[in-house]
Design an enzyme around this catalytic site. Sequence first.
Site, PDB file in Angstrom:
ATOM      1  N   GLU A   1      76.022  52.709  42.960  1.00 32.21           N
ATOM      2  CA  GLU A   1      74.792  53.483  43.083  1.00 32.21           C
ATOM      3  C   GLU A   1      74.665  53.933  44.535  1.00 32.21           C
ATOM      4  O   GLU A   1      74.814  53.125  45.453  1.00 32.21           O
ATOM      5  CB  GLU A   1      73.558  52.651  42.690  1.00 32.21           C
ATOM      6  CG  GLU A   1      73.508  52.253  41.223  1.00 32.21           C
ATOM      7  CD  GLU A   1      72.283  51.418  40.875  1.00 32.21           C
ATOM      8  OE1 GLU A   1      71.280  51.488  41.639  1.00 32.21           O
ATOM      9  OE2 GLU A   1      72.317  50.704  39.859  1.00 32.21           O
TER      10      GLU A   1
ATOM     11  N   GLU B   1      72.718  43.840  38.128  1.00 30.47           N
ATOM     12  CA  GLU B   1      71.639  43.082  38.763  1.00 30.47           C
ATOM     13  C   GLU B   1      71.218  41.870  37.933  1.00 30.47           C
ATOM     14  O   GLU B   1      70.067  41.716  37.551  1.00 30.47           O
ATOM     15  CB  GLU B   1      70.462  44.011  39.031  1.00 30.47           C
ATOM     16  CG  GLU B   1      70.809  45.042  40.102  1.00 30.47           C
ATOM     17  CD  GLU B   1      69.715  46.047  40.362  1.00 30.47           C
ATOM     18  OE1 GLU B   1      69.507  46.384  41.546  1.00 30.47           O
ATOM     19  OE2 GLU B   1      69.080  46.514  39.403  1.00 30.47           O
TER      20      GLU B   1
END
Length: 991
Positions: free
Chosen positions: A504, A434
């Site tokens: 994820e 991220e």
Amino acid sequence: MSVRTTSPTSVPYVEYVEYVEDLSPGRGTLPPRAWYASSDAVSLSLNGSWRFRLSATADAEDDSFAEEGYDSGDWAEVTVPGHWVLQGDGDFGAPIYTNHLYPFPVDPPRVPTENPTGDHLRFFDLPDDWPAPSNRPASSDGDAVLRFDGVESCARVWLNGTDIGEFKGSRLPHEFAVGHLLKPARNVLAVRVHQWSAGSYLEDQDQWWLPGIFRDVTLLHRPAGSALDFFVHASYDHREGTGTLRVDSEVDGRVVVPGLDIDTKTGQAVVVPVRPWTAETPHLYDGTLVTDGERVPLRIGFRTVALEDGLIKVNGRAILFRGVNRHEWHPEHGRALDLETMREDVLLMKRHNVNAVRTSHYPPHPAFLDLCDEYGLWVVDECDLETHGFTEQAWRDNPVDDDRWTPALLDRAARMVERDKNHPSVVVWSLGNEAGTGRGLTAMAEWIRGRDGSRLIHYEGDRNCRDTDVYSRMYADHAEVERIGRGLDGGPLKRRRLPLILCEYGHAMGNGPGGLADYQRIFEEHDRIQGGFIWEWIDHGVKDERYGFAYGGDFGEELHDGNFVCDGLLFPDRTPSPGLLEYKKAIEPVRIKGDGIGTGVGIDVGGTVRVTNTYDFADLSALAFEWSYDVDGEAVEAGALNVPALAPGESADVKLPEPPADARGAETRWTVRAALAEDSAWGAKGHLVAWAQLPLAERPLVDIAAGERPVRDGRGGIELGPAVFASRTGELTTVGGIDVVGPKLDVWRAPTDNDMGAAWQSDVRYGVLWRKLGLHRMRHRLDAVELADDALIVRTRVAPAAADVGLRTVYRWTSDGTRLRLTVSVAPEGDWNVPLPRLGIRLGLTAGDRVRWHGGGPGEGYPDTDSASMLGRWESTVDELQTPYVRPQENGARAAVRWAEIGEGPGLRALRVEGEPEFWFTARRWTSEQLDAADHLTDLTDLTPGDTVWVNLDHGQQGIGSQSCGPGALPRYQLWARPAEFSFVFSEIDG
């Protein structure tokens, strides 16, 4: 900026500030290299008790504390490795939890003046066997190296009064040449650690901000001619069955592997027959790198990682990641983990069928990778990089797209790769997490490929796969994953030719995650989908006497993200959650299905089971199979099942014996188990790996004749068989000698984290809508109490205030004289635009502690989390039925319950409840409303104890999903308001 000094020898304050905010990774450190322990070179651990002084700002103190002879007698002490905010009983500040927001103004690379700074002092003597120092100059490697394995977030180091440098990169190793500075005795090591630095902008991972020296500090002797750095290249040719070994060493030497009869020069390739290394068969060869100065032990695993035919292949076979994301965490010590805690993590993973770890979002302690090599886990090794907070300004000023930061990014990539390059468990390098996109990430990928072409590169944010070898997604829902698996996704051609992994998915926050078995079915049906990694391994609760375990906001943080830091498959104390047991079942590596097993009218019919090996490399020779024949939830006979040692991907039909007993009129099933045949490195003989239950004869209906007539008893009650009801309301008050409160229709549950969803999600968040509609404050209107010839009928309407929706509910009570049947009919009214949390009845018992039931167990299960619920007979206390989620919420339901008994203990009377159809059973010492109001477990345990046990008997439950960050419950698991009818039979029994 003015420059102030306090003594002629002190460094000006301005220097302290400038290096903290400097974009460079540091000054004075040695080049990164492989992490290893020498066989014969001396080392000295500097872990232990250190002197400690905390200042509020980076420039509050000068550097005189680093000088020899400084008096630190009045300083406090802290333990290293450790975080100072988790020590000192609150005197040293407090943890801060944010998911992605920076807890300081975003003005890169500047940080606040309020910058907690910890000065650390360690005094040490060299051991008697420490070699005498050489005359090598300080500019060389020196004959001693000081190594820091992890310091958050910026450190400046002095040894015996000499400034030797500073560094950033919290979860990365840094070394200094210090041989020329050492003395035989009374060495003074001084380390100044700043909580905030320019490096903090690169470390915005979803975790607690915890300053300190949290990994080992070690002094290493480096003999003349020591190995310095080396790279073990050990590939495997699956066609020939041979391994190729070449060890490139910075210092020439020899490589000796006795088990392979290898004795060769460094840099020279040798091809020999070998057993390959895989996560399922982690074969390691012990070797030694011998230079003129030292001997370095090697643990060599031969394996080849490649991207072939659009798939991630190891040793020529496509692999399926059954993985978890793992932050390093201990509830008392934060990210300061000892070896046994790391080993516990690995053993728990292996025992729950996990085969892969993504090291979110930084390289772990290097000893963890040693354990992954030894026990067998695929590792996605992730760089210490995340700049998530820049999403708040649409990624403006993002460091990964700013050339000024590229040296720091490359330094982080190099320190990860060089440290971990010799681990066979590491099959993928990840650039970080991220951090948006930008030139810096491209530079990292190019450097890594140039240094190590033997592994693949991952980065989820690279949606076009410009720099990566896999297409990676977070929290893609089931439908999208299936579309990708079928090749129906769009995007660049390169991406469409790459495998997909979900780096994820299955957000394990609170009760959940749901839908894991549905994901796994998709993974196994489509070759292109190569599995994923559950978010995440462990709840990051901080042990706290006020709350049990604390989470974001409990330390008075200005900004925080609450219990979003508690989203793991383990509770903070490493107790497996129901989510981990569900994941173990969903990913079990053996599939057992019924084939030719039928149901007659009260007659059992045998047949065969089909057993399929879904391991990638291992055959089934390590497993022993067993059958049991279960009658009404109890095994009446068991035996061994002869299953061949199937190779990966193979199936076999295995004959079951004839049913061993005449069980007419009973519910019967086969249970087939696969367990370890012998002790293994990670599990004991008999450890359960996979199982299945195969129904034979169905459960017979509860037969109760409605022969009793309800009568008024003249004392304000109505009698029906063994029961008494309130005359005015028709509410049940006793069954036999057991007092009862209620029952009444109940639709409310204390919303789970997944019910509430995430604030940034655009999808419907049902937990929010339930509360808005008022389902937590339903009103029960009594319309009629009717005494019929064979029944007591109570008509009601259940509805929330200020809404025009409702549930017409009819309770019909009948009895055969000893037992009592309740039939509940529910008819929705109005436009229900949300599903119900639950649909059933709630009642209170004035006494009850022991529970027995026939149904799913031993743990909880909900519509999309009940794969791990094994049907059988179970026992528990009411307290043991509760699941201790760090933030209290709906929990503890047992699925597919046929009957349940709750009473005061063995030999004492109990209430027995039988359901038609099966039901969810929940019992607790507090109401759903009290559970809903609690923020911590202590809010419940501190309640004034009451005598009432509240029991829910549910016809339906809303699914769980993982909408706390991912998708909600799939449509088939949603509980929409529709006409329904269900029954319960109550009776008093001896417990």
